[in-house]
Design a protein around this motif. Structure first.
Motif: not given
Length: 240
Positions: A115, A117, A207
Motif C-alpha cells: 500500500y 508503493g 495488494k
C-alpha cells in the motif's frame, strides 16, 4: 533441463553427489542415522524460514529482514515478563509471543510494500536495521536465558526417535506444499508473482495478497525463533 522439472532434477542430482562424496570420505559416520538427524535438526530453523521465504519470492518479492525478525522474536519471547507469564500459565505463551512479533513485523513490511508503493528491498532493509536495533534495546545487548524448562524439554525432545524440531520442520513443509500447490492461495501467489497487472485484472486483490505473503513469512520467522530459543536455551539480538 531448462524446464522446472529439469532444474529440480539438477538439485536432486547435486544432493546425491554430495552424499556420495560424504560417504566416500567419512564412511559410516556420515551415513549414520544419528548424523542425518543431527543435520536435519540443525537445518530445521533455517528450513522453516525458507518455507515462508518461498511464498514471498514466488509472489515476486524479497525479504532481507528475516534474520533480524527471528532475533527480535526470540528476545521478546524471552523477556522476564514473558517467561514469568509462561511459568504462571503455560510455556505456549512464549511461542505465541514469538509468532505474534514475527507476524507484526511481516504485516509492517507487507503494508509498506503493497500500500505504500515502496520497493521490497528498501522496506525490508529498513526492517532489518529496526528489528535488530529494537532487539538490542529490549535485551540491553545481553543474552537472555530461557528458564522455562518445560518449553526447552518439549522442543528438545523426540518423537519415535526423531527430534521434535525435525517434526516441526516436516509439518511446516507439508503445510507449505499443500498451501502452494493445492489451494487458491497458492495459485494466486503464482499469478501475482508472474504478472501482477494480469492478476489484478483477473480479480485478485494483489495488494492484500502481497501483505498476506509477508505475514506468512513473519509467522515462519516466529516459529523459527521459538525453535532457536529452545535449541540454544537463549534469546539474543544476535540470533538469525
Amino acid at each position: 533441463m531448462s524446464s522446472s522439472f529439469g532444474r529440480n532434477l539438477g538439485l536432486v542430482v547435486a544432493l546425491i553427489v554430495l552424499c556420495i562424496v560424504g560417504v566416500a570420505t567419512a564412511g559410516d559416520r556420515f551415513a549414520s542415522t544419528d548424523n542425518l538427524l543431527t543435520v536435519l535438526r540443525l537445518a530445521s530453523v533455517i528450513g522453516v524460514v525458507s518455507i515462508g521465504m518461498t511464498f514471498v519470492i514466488i509472489g515476486g518479492g524479497i525479504d532481507l529482514s528475516v534474520g533480524a525478525i527471528v532475533a527480535l522474536s526470540s528476545v521478546w519471547a524471552t523477556t522476564l515478563a514473558t517467561q514469568t507469564m509462561a511459568e504462571d500459565t503455560h510455556w505456549i505463551i512464549m511461542v505465541f509471543t514469538a509468532c505474534a512479533v514475527g507476524i507484526g513485523c511481516g504485516l509492517v513490511n507487507g503494508v509498506l510494500i503493497a500500500y505504500g508503493g515502496m520497493a521490497p528491498f528498501i522496506v525490508t532493509l529498513a526492517m532489518l536495521a529496526a528489528a535488530r536495533g529494537l532487539a538490542e534495546i529490549i535485551s540491553e545487548r545481553r543474552t537472555q536465558i530461557v528458564d522455562v524448562r518445560p518449553f526447552v524439554d518439549f522442543f528438545n525432545g523426540d518423537l519415535i526417535g526423531i527430534p521434535v524440531l525435525v517434526w516441526i520442520f516436516a509439518v511446516v513443509s507439508a503445510i507449505g506444499w499443500v498451501l502452494l500447490n493445492r489451494t487458491t492461495f497458492g495459485r494466486r501467489t503464482i499469478a501475482v508473482g508472474g504478472n501482477p497487472t494480469a492478476a489484478r485484472l483477473a480479480g485478485i486483490a494483489v495488494k492484500r495478497h502481497t501483505v498476506l505473503l509477508y505475514v506468512v513469512l513473519g509467522l515462519a520467522c516466529g516459529i523459527a525463533a521459538a525453535m532457536l530459543m529452545a535449541r540454544t536455551t537463549t534469546g539474543s539480538s544476535t540470533h538469525g
